[in-house]
Design an enzyme around this catalytic site. Structure first.
Site, PDB file in Angstrom:
ATOM      1  CD  GLU A   1      -3.054  -1.007   2.118  1.00 26.80           C
ATOM      2  OE1 GLU A   1      -4.005  -1.751   1.902  1.00 26.80           O
ATOM      3  OE2 GLU A   1      -3.064  -0.126   2.995  1.00 26.80           O
TER       4      GLU A   1
ATOM      5  CB  CYS B   1      -1.878   6.957   1.399  1.00 23.12           C
ATOM      6  SG  CYS B   1      -3.313   6.315   2.247  1.00 23.12           S
TER       7      CYS B   1
HETATM    8  P1  NAD Z   1       8.764   4.658   4.150  1.00 26.45           P
HETATM    9  O1  NAD Z   1       8.739   3.843   2.897  1.00 26.45           O
HETATM   10  O2  NAD Z   1       9.861   5.622   4.337  1.00 26.45           O
HETATM   11  O3  NAD Z   1       8.773   3.722   5.431  1.00 26.45           O
HETATM   12  C1  NAD Z   1       7.765   2.767   5.670  1.00 26.45           C
HETATM   13  C2  NAD Z   1       8.296   1.658   6.533  1.00 26.45           C
HETATM   14  O4  NAD Z   1       9.323   0.950   5.850  1.00 26.45           O
HETATM   15  C3  NAD Z   1       8.913   2.120   7.847  1.00 26.45           C
HETATM   16  O5  NAD Z   1       8.516   1.227   8.861  1.00 26.45           O
HETATM   17  C4  NAD Z   1      10.409   2.020   7.571  1.00 26.45           C
HETATM   18  O6  NAD Z   1      11.174   1.813   8.725  1.00 26.45           O
HETATM   19  C5  NAD Z   1      10.469   0.822   6.664  1.00 26.45           C
HETATM   20  N1  NAD Z   1      11.627   0.768   5.758  1.00 26.45           N
HETATM   21  C6  NAD Z   1      12.351   1.807   5.256  1.00 26.45           C
HETATM   22  N2  NAD Z   1      13.301   1.331   4.418  1.00 26.45           N
HETATM   23  C7  NAD Z   1      13.173  -0.013   4.394  1.00 26.45           C
HETATM   24  C8  NAD Z   1      13.846  -1.053   3.698  1.00 26.45           C
HETATM   25  N3  NAD Z   1      14.858  -0.792   2.865  1.00 26.45           N
HETATM   26  N4  NAD Z   1      13.455  -2.318   3.896  1.00 26.45           N
HETATM   27  C9  NAD Z   1      12.404  -2.605   4.715  1.00 26.45           C
HETATM   28  N5  NAD Z   1      11.739  -1.666   5.401  1.00 26.45           N
HETATM   29  C10 NAD Z   1      12.101  -0.378   5.235  1.00 26.45           C
HETATM   30  O7  NAD Z   1       7.336   5.390   4.185  1.00 26.45           O
HETATM   31  P2  NAD Z   1       6.778   6.390   5.313  1.00 26.45           P
HETATM   32  O8  NAD Z   1       7.456   7.681   5.178  1.00 26.45           O
HETATM   33  O9  NAD Z   1       6.732   5.742   6.633  1.00 26.45           O
HETATM   34  O10 NAD Z   1       5.268   6.544   4.839  1.00 26.45           O
HETATM   35  C11 NAD Z   1       4.845   7.519   3.947  1.00 26.45           C
HETATM   36  C12 NAD Z   1       4.435   6.884   2.643  1.00 26.45           C
HETATM   37  O11 NAD Z   1       3.462   5.867   2.887  1.00 26.45           O
HETATM   38  C13 NAD Z   1       3.761   7.847   1.703  1.00 26.45           C
HETATM   39  O12 NAD Z   1       4.223   7.636   0.394  1.00 26.45           O
HETATM   40  C14 NAD Z   1       2.286   7.481   1.834  1.00 26.45           C
HETATM   41  O13 NAD Z   1       1.510   7.860   0.719  1.00 26.45           O
HETATM   42  C15 NAD Z   1       2.352   6.018   2.005  1.00 26.45           C
HETATM   43  N6  NAD Z   1       1.148   5.475   2.621  1.00 26.45           N
HETATM   44  C16 NAD Z   1       0.306   4.704   1.876  1.00 26.45           C
HETATM   45  C17 NAD Z   1      -0.869   4.222   2.422  1.00 26.45           C
HETATM   46  C18 NAD Z   1      -1.834   3.389   1.611  1.00 26.45           C
HETATM   47  O14 NAD Z   1      -2.752   2.850   2.202  1.00 26.45           O
HETATM   48  N7  NAD Z   1      -1.684   3.277   0.313  1.00 26.45           N
HETATM   49  C19 NAD Z   1      -1.192   4.543   3.741  1.00 26.45           C
HETATM   50  C20 NAD Z   1      -0.296   5.325   4.486  1.00 26.45           C
HETATM   51  C21 NAD Z   1       0.863   5.790   3.916  1.00 26.45           C
END
Ligand code: NAD
Length: 454
Positions: free
Chosen positions: A226, A261
Site C-alpha cells: 500500500e 496516502c
Molecule cells: P517509508 O517507505 O519511508 O517507510 C515505511 C516503513 O518501511 C517504515 O517502517 C520504515 O522503517 C520501513 N523501511 C524503510 N526502508 C526499508 C527497507 N529498505 N526495507 C524494509 N523496510 C524499510 O514510508 P513512510 O514515510 O513511513 O510513509 C509515507 C508513505 O506511505 C507515503 O508515500 C504514503 O503515501 C504512504 N502510505 C500509503 C498508504 C496506503 O494505504 N496506500 C497509507 C499510508 C501511507
C-alpha cells in the site's frame, strides 16, 4: 533510537532497537505460537480483537497524546484516528465469521465442494507513521482474525504508538507469541526481509515498496504493497455550492497536514467556476489555525519528519520558477518545530513537480481546465493510482470520468475517505493487493479447495 517531538524538536524517548538476534528470537517465538493462536475458535479471536478496540477507546486520551507527541498531528486528529481504528475493527470483527469460515460452494448427491480459508502462518507487517492506528489495523487485525501470528514493525517515527498497540493487543488476550513488536528503522525492516516470513504486508513509500517487492519475490510468499498517491480531484462546472465544495476539498488536501496516502494532491477546476472556487478555497485555507498540536482549535500542526520541509519547499520553488503563483503560504515557519505554511499554488502545469510527485505536505496545486476530457487526461497523467474524485451534480458524468481513471478508488462528491466495507487498493506505483472489506479479511489466508466425495 531517539524519538523526537516534531513540534518542539525535543527528544522525548530513547528506545532500544531490535537486533538480528532479537528479531530471530521473536520470529521463532511466533512460529512456535501460531498454531496455538489458530486453534483458538474464530468467535473467541473476534472477541479478543473487540476487547482490543474497547481498550483503545478506554485509553483514547493517553493514546492520542502519545501519538501527537511523536507525529505532530493536532490532538483532535489523533483522537479521530483512534476512533476511526475502532470503527474499522468493528466492521472487521463483525464480518470475520462470514468471510473466514468454510464456504460450501456446491453440494450435489455424493459430492460437496468447500473452500477453507487457512492462515498463511507468520506474517510480517512493515508499517508507516502517518496513521499508525489505521494502517496498522488494516493489517494486524484481519491477520490475527484469520489465525496468523504477526511481527509488527511500526515506523521509526511512530514507535511509541507501536509499543502501545502491541501492549493493548496482549492485554486484550492476543497470545504473546501471536504478536510481537519490532523496533527500528529501515535497517530493521531490511533484516525482516531476510527472514522466512510467510507473507509481507507493507504500507509506505513507492521507493521502499519497490525494494521490498524485489527482495521478497524469490520467497514465493504473498506480498501486498500500500504505497503513495498523487490523488486528483476535478470540480465540474455544474457544482452548485462552490463555497461548500471548496471547504470540503481543502480539508481533503490539508487534513493531517496533507500527510495522508489519499490526501488530495492536485485539483483541476472547470474554467466556468475556477475563479470562484480558487477564491473560496484560499479563504478557507487562510482560516486554518497553525500552531502547537496540543493547542485547542489548531488544524495545521507540525510535519512529522524534518526532511519533508525541504521536499515541500523544493516543490514550491520549482513551481514558482516555472510561473506558478503562490495564493497563500509558500514558506517554512521560522522557529522551533517542523512547521510549513499551508500553501495554495495556481497557474500550475504538469511540467512542475508539485503536479507529478507526491508532496505529502501542506501544499496543493489548482489548475484550470476547459472540459471533462482535459480533466480526465490530466488526472490520468501520473505514475500513481490510489484515488480520484469528481465533484458534479450529475452522478453519471462522474462515473463516466472515473471509470476511465486507473485508480483503486473513485469518489463522487467526496474525497480523502476510507470505508472498512470497501477494498483499499492501489494501482501502478500506489501498489497492489487490497486491505479492508471481505477482500482484506481474506488477504491473509490461503484458500484450500476441498473436493468431498461420499
Ligand atoms: P517509508 O517507505 O519511508 O517507510 C515505511 C516503513 O518501511 C517504515 O517502517 C520504515 O522503517 C520501513 N523501511 C524503510 N526502508 C526499508 C527497507 N529498505 N526495507 C524494509 N523496510 C524499510 O514510508 P513512510 O514515510 O513511513 O510513509 C509515507 C508513505 O506511505 C507515503 O508515500 C504514503 O503515501 C504512504 N502510505 C500509503 C498508504 C496506503 O494505504 N496506500 C497509507 C499510508 C501511507
Amino acid at each position: 533510537m531517539k524519538v523526537t517531538n516534531p513540534a518542539t524538536e525535543e527528544v522525548i524517548a530513547n528506545l532500544t532497537e531490535d537486533t538480528v538476534a532479537t528479531l530471530q528470537q521473536k520470529h521463532e517465538q511466533l512460529k512456535a505460537g501460531q498454531a496455538k493462536w489458530n486453534a483458538v475458535p474464530l468467535s473467541e479471536r473476534v472477541a479478543v480483537l473487540q476487547k482490543f478496540a474497547a481498550l483503545l477507546k478506554e485509553n483514547i486520551e493517553k493514546l492520542a497524546s502519545i501519538l501527537t507527541s511523536e507525529v505532530g498531528k493536532p490532538l483532535q486528529q489523533s483522537r479521530n484516528e483512534v476512533n476511526g481504528a475502532c470503527a474499522r475493527i468493528e466492521w472487521l470483527t463483525n464480518n470475520a465469521e462470514k468471510f473466514l469460515s468454510d464456504e460450501t460452494v456446491s453440494e450435489q448427491p455424493g459430492m460437496k465442494e468447500v473452500i477453507s480459508y487457512e492462515p498463511l502462518g507468520v506474517v510480517c507487517n512493515i508499517s508507516a507513521w502517518n496513521y499508525p492506528y489505521l494502517v496498522g489495523t488494516n493489517v494486524f487485525v484481519p491477520a490475527l482474525l484469520a489465525g496468523n501470528a504477526v511481527m509488527y514493525k511500526p515506523s521509526e517515527y511512530s514507535s511509541l504508538t507501536g509499543e502501545q498497540i502491541v501492549k493493548l493487543l496482549h492485554l486484550a488476550g492476543v497470545h504473546a507469541d501471536a504478536v510481537q513488536l519490532a523496533i527500528g528503522g529501515g535497517e530493521v525492516g531490511k533484516t525482516l526481509l531476510e527472514m522466512p516470513f510467510d507473507g509481507y504486508y507493507f504500507t509506505g513509500s513507492y521507493k521502499t515498496g519497490q525494494y521490498i517487492y524485489e527482495k521478497v519475490a524469490p520467497k514465493m510468499v504473498p506480498c501486498q504493497l500500500e504505497l503513495g498517491g498523487k490523488d486528483p480531484l476535478y470540480i465540474a462546472d455544474d457544482v452548485a455550492d462552490i463555497a461548500g465544495v471548496a471547504a470540503g476539498t481543502a480539508d481533503g488536501a490539508f487534513y493531517n497536514n496533507g500527510q495522508s496516502c489519499c490526501s488530495v494532491e492536485r485539483i483541476y477546476v472547470h474554467e466556468k467556476v475556477y475563479d470562484q472556487y480558487v477564491a473560496e478555497f484560499v479563504k478557507e485555507v487562510n482560516s486554518y489555525k497553525l500552531g502547537a498540536p496540543t493547542e485547542d482549535g489548531v488544524y495545521i500542526g507540525a510535519l512529522t519528519r524534518e526532511p519533508q520541509l525541504q521536499v515541500v519547499d523544493a516543490q514550491v520553488q520549482d513551481a514558482v520558477s516555472k510561473g506558478a503563483k503562490v495564493e497563500t503560504g509558500g514558506k517554512r515557519v521560522e522557529g522551533k518545530g517542523y512547521y510549513y505554511q499551508p500553501t495554495v499554488l495556481t497557474g500550475v502545469n504538469h511540467s512542475m513537480e508539485v503536479m507529478r510527485e507526491e508532496s505529502f505536505g501542506p501544499v496543493i496545486g489548482i489548475m484550470k481546465v476547459k472540459d471533462d476530457a482535459e480533466a480526465a487526461e490530466l488526472m490520468n497523467d501520473t505514475a500513481y493510482g490510489l484515488t480520484a474524485g469528481v465533484y458534479t451534480a450529475d452522478q453519471q458524468r462522474a462515473k463516466t470520468i472515473l471509470s476511465n481513471i486507473n485508480a483503486g478508488t473513485g469518489y463522487w462528491n467526496c474525497c480523502d475517505r476510507v470505508s472498512a466495507a470497501l477494498p483499499w487498493s492501489g494501482r501502478k506505483h500506489s501498489g497492489f493487493g487490497a486491505t479492508l472489506s471481505h477482500l482484506g479479511l481474506r488477504a491473509f489466508t490461503h484458500p484450500k479447495a476441498y473436493h468431498l466425495r461420499g
